[in-house]
Enzyme design. Structure first.
Site, PDB file in Angstrom:
ATOM      1  N   GLU A 131     -31.286   7.966  15.811  1.00 13.22           N
ATOM      2  CA  GLU A 131     -31.841   6.755  15.289  1.00 13.22           C
ATOM      3  C   GLU A 131     -31.897   5.481  16.393  1.00 13.22           C
ATOM      4  O   GLU A 131     -32.870   4.691  15.966  1.00 13.22           O
ATOM      5  CB  GLU A 131     -30.639   6.116  14.230  1.00 13.22           C
ATOM      6  CG  GLU A 131     -30.326   7.061  13.126  1.00 13.22           C
ATOM      7  CD  GLU A 131     -29.487   6.713  12.008  1.00 13.22           C
ATOM      8  OE1 GLU A 131     -29.825   5.517  11.581  1.00 13.22           O
ATOM      9  OE2 GLU A 131     -28.257   7.356  11.897  1.00 13.22           O
ATOM     10  N   HIS A 138     -18.834  30.849  21.070  1.00 14.89           N
ATOM     11  CA  HIS A 138     -18.726  32.259  20.592  1.00 14.89           C
ATOM     12  C   HIS A 138     -20.095  32.800  19.647  1.00 14.89           C
ATOM     13  O   HIS A 138     -20.209  33.578  19.139  1.00 14.89           O
ATOM     14  CB  HIS A 138     -17.736  32.408  19.587  1.00 14.89           C
ATOM     15  CG  HIS A 138     -16.443  32.280  20.148  1.00 14.89           C
ATOM     16  ND1 HIS A 138     -15.753  33.227  20.468  1.00 14.89           N
ATOM     17  CD2 HIS A 138     -15.531  31.349  20.275  1.00 14.89           C
ATOM     18  CE1 HIS A 138     -14.430  32.974  21.009  1.00 14.89           C
ATOM     19  NE2 HIS A 138     -14.299  31.654  20.909  1.00 14.89           N
ATOM     20  N   LYS A 142     -37.080   6.957   2.137  1.00 16.49           N
ATOM     21  CA  LYS A 142     -36.287   6.420   0.890  1.00 16.49           C
ATOM     22  C   LYS A 142     -37.293   5.633   0.118  1.00 16.49           C
ATOM     23  O   LYS A 142     -36.987   5.770  -1.059  1.00 16.49           O
ATOM     24  CB  LYS A 142     -35.282   5.317   1.620  1.00 16.49           C
ATOM     25  CG  LYS A 142     -34.040   5.803   2.154  1.00 16.49           C
ATOM     26  CD  LYS A 142     -33.084   4.660   2.593  1.00 16.49           C
ATOM     27  CE  LYS A 142     -31.759   5.248   3.345  1.00 16.49           C
ATOM     28  NZ  LYS A 142     -30.964   4.274   3.657  1.00 16.49           N
TER      29      LYS A 142
HETATM   30  O1  PA5 Z   1     -27.764   4.024  10.140  1.00 17.08           O
HETATM   31  C1  PA5 Z   1     -28.364   3.958   9.288  1.00 17.08           C
HETATM   32  O2  PA5 Z   1     -28.948   2.778   9.165  1.00 17.08           O
HETATM   33  C2  PA5 Z   1     -28.706   5.149   8.349  1.00 17.08           C
HETATM   34  O3  PA5 Z   1     -27.986   6.129   8.707  1.00 17.08           O
HETATM   35  C3  PA5 Z   1     -27.917   4.541   6.838  1.00 17.08           C
HETATM   36  O4  PA5 Z   1     -26.620   4.281   7.096  1.00 17.08           O
HETATM   37  C4  PA5 Z   1     -28.183   5.602   5.657  1.00 17.08           C
HETATM   38  O5  PA5 Z   1     -29.502   5.956   5.534  1.00 17.08           O
HETATM   39  C5  PA5 Z   1     -27.383   5.363   4.435  1.00 17.08           C
HETATM   40  O6  PA5 Z   1     -27.875   3.902   4.160  1.00 17.08           O
HETATM   41  P1  PA5 Z   1     -26.400   3.010   3.614  1.00 17.08           P
HETATM   42  O7  PA5 Z   1     -25.498   3.120   4.831  1.00 17.08           O
HETATM   43  O8  PA5 Z   1     -27.079   1.769   3.257  1.00 17.08           O
HETATM   44  O9  PA5 Z   1     -25.911   3.781   2.452  1.00 17.08           O
END
Ligand code: PA5
Length: 332
Positions: A213, A229, A324
């Protein structure tokens, strides 16, 4: 993002205060604890799970999906954890918990989940908004520990949190320099992260997610001894990735079996012709919480340093946002 990482010690402190302010009513005997959330909002649950594994006999599960498993029932304590409060999987899991009469706590900065909790009279642990969820790791973990302590399900982690804050403040600059050096090795390589004990599995996965990310690179996490393994046989094919893989071993002397480190060392010897290199990083600190955070924060810094070297913005996640968005336009 770097600033947010540097302010994690203060975040841990504030998260403790947020947790204390949640009113908790003991309802009934508890059989299990389930924390449901996705991505950056699930990782807090993993921290809680690792700590409680070493501390209590209550099973803790982190659930990353729409429908809750059959083991969730009236004697479950469920945390619905979503930083934005709008993640559809977490909302669906909340609804299925509500149907089953589960004791629920909602952990969020707002969104639909906050609205539903208010409407349903479910205790809301409200955390500050305005951060990328993955940077709110303190807010997504510590309040859960405080609530579980109030329910009498685990001990009080205040001292461990304080130790963690001090360690992070003391070591941050050193880890940042070391992260920058590792970022150089990882540039144009595929990072594979191996966690060498179960309490570090979430840390290895956190490294993978933060590299995905923040630095926008593909990365992979595996667990040792298990992966020696099976996965070990996969190196060498397809041949165009030979010498393009950099292995990172995460080691915690207190929790790892001594044979696992030997296993790692023997394994990388066998892989010499296929990988670009490897490094082992060891936890620092006394308490389990501090030790886990020492390597997780280091991984966060590596992801930001690599993002800088690659010229990408660690704060934005356009592909996830787009996904999303397109899912929200499709019928549930
Ligand atoms: O780090 C991020 O932005 C994502 O991994 C979010 O955490 C994920 O999409 C879930 O969204 P939220 O944390 O708002 O539930």
């Amino acid at each position: 993002m770097l600033d947010l990482i540097y302010h994690l010690p203060e975040q841990l402190q504030n998260a403790w205060v947020v947790g204390r302010s949640c009113s908790v009513r003991k309802r009934r005997k508890v059989d299990n604890v389930v924390i449901t959330g996705m991505g950056g909002s699930a990782i807090g649950g993993e921290i809680v799970k690792s700590l409680l594994l070493a501390d209590t006999s209550i099973p803790v599960m982190v659930w990353r999906d729409y429908r809750l498993p059959p083991m969730v029932g009236r004697r479950t304590v469920l945390f619905a954890s979503s930083y934005s409060g709008n993640t559809e999987e977490t909302i669906a899991a909340y609804l299925s918990g509500r149907e089953r009469g589960v004791q629920i706590f909602v952990l969020t900065s707002g969104g639909r989940l906050a609205e539903m909790a208010a409407g349903d009279g479910v205790p809301l642990i409200k955390i500050p908004s305005g951060m990328p969820p993955r940077a709110a790791i303190g807010f997504m973990s510590i309040p859960i520990l405080v609530v579980l302590n109030k329910l009498g399900l685990c001990h009080n982690y205040e001292d461990d949190i304080m130790e963690t804050e001090i360690l992070l403040k003391e070591r941050m600059n050193f880890w940042r320099r070391r992260a920058s050096a590792l970022g150089n090795f990882l540039f144009k390589q595929i990072p594979i992260i191996y966690s060498m004990s179960r309490v570090l599995d979430w840390v290895g996965y956190r490294w993978q997610c933060q590299l995905n990310e923040n630095a926008k690179v593909i990365a992979h996490h595996g667990c040792l001894p298990e992966q020696s393994h099976n996965e070990v046989m996969g190196f060498g094919a397809p041949d165009f990735i030979n010498k393009r893989i950099f292995i990172i071993g995460l080691f915690d002397k207190k929790s790892a079996h001594h044979r696992t480190l030997i296993r790692f060392q023997e394994m990388v010897k066998l892989l010499r012709g296929y990988i670009a290199g490897f490094r082992i990083y060891e936890t620092e600190g006394k308490s389990l919480l501090a030790r886990m955070f020492s390597l997780s924060v280091f991984g966060d810094l590596v992801s930001v340093m690599l993002a800088k070297q690659r010229g990408v913005d660690p704060l934005t996640i356009p592909r996830i946002d787009e996904l999303k968005g397109s899912l929200s336009r499709r019928k549930m």
